[in-house]
Enzyme design. Structure first.
Site, PDB file in Angstrom:
ATOM      1  N   GLY A 125     -32.381  91.924  45.241  1.00  0.00           N
ATOM      2  CA  GLY A 125     -31.451  93.032  45.181  1.00  0.00           C
ATOM      3  C   GLY A 125     -30.476  93.032  46.331  1.00  0.00           C
ATOM      4  O   GLY A 125     -30.737  92.476  47.399  1.00  0.00           O
ATOM      5  N   TYR A 138     -24.585  88.863  33.792  1.00  0.00           N
ATOM      6  CA  TYR A 138     -25.202  89.996  34.481  1.00  0.00           C
ATOM      7  C   TYR A 138     -24.269  91.199  34.451  1.00  0.00           C
ATOM      8  O   TYR A 138     -23.109  91.112  34.853  1.00  0.00           O
ATOM      9  CB  TYR A 138     -25.476  89.595  35.920  1.00  0.00           C
ATOM     10  CG  TYR A 138     -26.441  90.465  36.657  1.00  0.00           C
ATOM     11  CD1 TYR A 138     -27.760  90.077  36.828  1.00  0.00           C
ATOM     12  CD2 TYR A 138     -26.034  91.660  37.215  1.00  0.00           C
ATOM     13  CE1 TYR A 138     -28.657  90.867  37.538  1.00  0.00           C
ATOM     14  CE2 TYR A 138     -26.913  92.451  37.923  1.00  0.00           C
ATOM     15  CZ  TYR A 138     -28.221  92.055  38.080  1.00  0.00           C
ATOM     16  OH  TYR A 138     -29.111  92.836  38.781  1.00  0.00           O
ATOM     17  N   SER A 139     -24.774  92.332  33.991  1.00  0.00           N
ATOM     18  CA  SER A 139     -24.003  93.575  33.980  1.00  0.00           C
ATOM     19  C   SER A 139     -24.923  94.737  34.307  1.00  0.00           C
ATOM     20  O   SER A 139     -25.908  94.982  33.612  1.00  0.00           O
ATOM     21  CB  SER A 139     -23.341  93.796  32.612  1.00  0.00           C
ATOM     22  OG  SER A 139     -22.740  95.078  32.553  1.00  0.00           O
ATOM     23  N   ASN A 140     -24.580  95.475  35.331  1.00  0.00           N
ATOM     24  CA  ASN A 140     -25.366  96.648  35.709  1.00  0.00           C
ATOM     25  C   ASN A 140     -25.384  97.711  34.619  1.00  0.00           C
ATOM     26  O   ASN A 140     -26.316  98.523  34.546  1.00  0.00           O
ATOM     27  CB  ASN A 140     -24.807  97.237  37.000  1.00  0.00           C
ATOM     28  CG  ASN A 140     -24.927  96.283  38.168  1.00  0.00           C
ATOM     29  OD1 ASN A 140     -25.931  95.605  38.310  1.00  0.00           O
ATOM     30  ND2 ASN A 140     -23.890  96.208  38.982  1.00  0.00           N
ATOM     31  N   SER A 195     -31.133  95.762  43.109  1.00  0.00           N
ATOM     32  CA  SER A 195     -31.447  95.400  41.726  1.00  0.00           C
ATOM     33  C   SER A 195     -32.911  95.131  41.454  1.00  0.00           C
ATOM     34  O   SER A 195     -33.293  94.951  40.296  1.00  0.00           O
ATOM     35  CB  SER A 195     -30.614  94.186  41.299  1.00  0.00           C
ATOM     36  OG  SER A 195     -29.286  94.578  41.068  1.00  0.00           O
TER      37      SER A 195
END
Length: 389
Positions: free
Chosen positions: A344, A199-201, A106
């Site tokens: 990440g 949090y969302s990718n 990330s």
């Protein structure tokens, strides 16, 4: 990476919960449950005896069971020291490559956010423009409407979009960005845009698609010319489709499931399911250079950097005092002040790090994803140790 543990995308899920089964389809070499034995001789530049940073890496290997740990520490005067502990390849017993490449998960989001904010500065994207301004009609679903979600909300994780990585199947294969987005849109919104934080990718998949639509060029090319080449990141790249390898010297990455199962070598894996949310490869030193250049104003104009550093509470994911800006995380340091970075997680690797306004920077990587809170705290403590020396 398929979800998020504290500071990155991950496969073994926690907060944003990723599936625990995806690696069963990967070609993996079973290393077996084995004692690591004595630590490999540490590679430490400008040090005769282990200092506090080296000791913290040794502990990550000895006490937390990491196959390897590696770090790069940059002082305000620009002096850089690199450290390693453990083994770079459990099958051969080889050393950890000093400042070897790792999958940075990330941390990719910060690169994408910088490109978006550069385009904001150029007048090509509006932070408070809606997603539909650039991708008309694309984002629709249960409680989801691209006419109500802004670019700022994507970058700051306040859109309410569901996290696609919670719903991927077991195949470790190539995924197109649209396939990842479509997977998310089959599920309802988490909340109305702008009313909460989670949090969302998926947010960064959309941010990457917007970059491509506005520039007419692939996201990887924009990151390369706007950031990588601009500040001389010699060991950082966005893997091309089908590229499952890591190009330069690197420690092998491992996965264990169940918790008492054998370690599997998953160094080579198709990273496309991360795309704009977590596909990149880099080194600890390059990450230090990147975050240092960002804070120093070498990548963004002051107005856009100020927007990036405007944060909202995100302690549930990033720990006590953690706050999320536009693809940038701030954390309080035990010695005072803040560190700025992201962190990440990707199958086989976990990274943590940060930079400060006075020029300090540290990144630490381990070669196995962390699935327990104690391990995450210890990795973050290693970063704090280096930044607060």
């Amino acid at each position: 990476m398929r979800g998020q543990t504290r500071q990155g995308l991950r496969l073994p899920g926690r907060q944003q919960g990723t599936r625990r089964r995806a690696l069963t389809a990967a070609a993996a070499v079973v290393i077996g449950v084995m004692a690591l034995g004595p630590l490999a001789p540490p590679s430490v530049s400008a040090a005769v005896r282990p200092d506090a940073v080296q000791q913290s890496l040794n502990a990550l290997v000895r006490d937390d069971g990491m196959p390897a740990a590696l770090a790069s520490v940059q002082d305000p005067d620009g002096r850089t020291r690199t450290y390693t502990a453990g083994l770079g390849d459990l099958a051969t017993g080889s050393k950890v490559p000093r400042d070897g490449q790792v999958r940075i998960g990330s941390n990719t989001k910060t690169f994408v956010a910088v490109v978006v904010l550069q385009l904001v500065g150029e007048g090509k994207i509006g932070l408070d423009a809606t997603v539909d301004t650039y991708l008309p009609g694309l984002v629709r679903g249960e409680g989801i409407d691209g006419r109500r979600i802004t670019v700022r909300q994507l970058l700051q994780q306040t859109s309410g979009l569901p996290n696609y990585s919670n719903y991927l199947g077991d195949d470790v294969r190539y995924y197109s960005p649209r396939e990842l987005l479509d997977t998310a849109l089959q599920h309802p919104a988490e909340f109305a845009p702008g009313t909460s934080w989670k949090y969302s990718n998926t947010n960064y998949i959309l941010a990457g698609l917007i970059v491509q639509k506005v520039t007419g060029r692939p996201l990887a090319e924009e990151i390369d010319r706007r950031i990588i080449k601009r500040i001389g990141l010699r060991h950082t790249y966005f893997p091309a489709p089908g590229d499952a390898s890591i190009r330069e010297p690197h420690p092998h990455g491992y996965h264990r499931e169940p918790a008492d199962g054998p370690l599997r070598d998953i160094t080579e894996i198709d990273p496309s399911w991360g795309w704009a949310a977590g596909q990149m490869v880099s080194t600890n030193s390059d990450l230090n250079r990147f975050f240092g250049a960002l804070l120093a104003g070498r990548l963004l104009a002051s107005a856009q950097l100020a927007q990036m550093r405007s944060t909202v509470p995100a302690e549930a994911t990033f720990g006590p005092g953690g706050r999320y800006g536009l693809g940038l995380v701030s954390r309080p340091l035990p010695c005072g002040g803040l560190s700025w970075g992201h962190g990440g997680s990707f199958p086989g690797y976990e990274t943590r790090g940060g930079a400060t306004d006075d020029g300090r920077a540290t990144n630490v990587a381990v070669t196995m994803q962390l699935t327990d809170e104690a391990g995450r705290r210890n990795l973050e403590r290693a970063v704090d140790t280096a930044l607060c020396r």
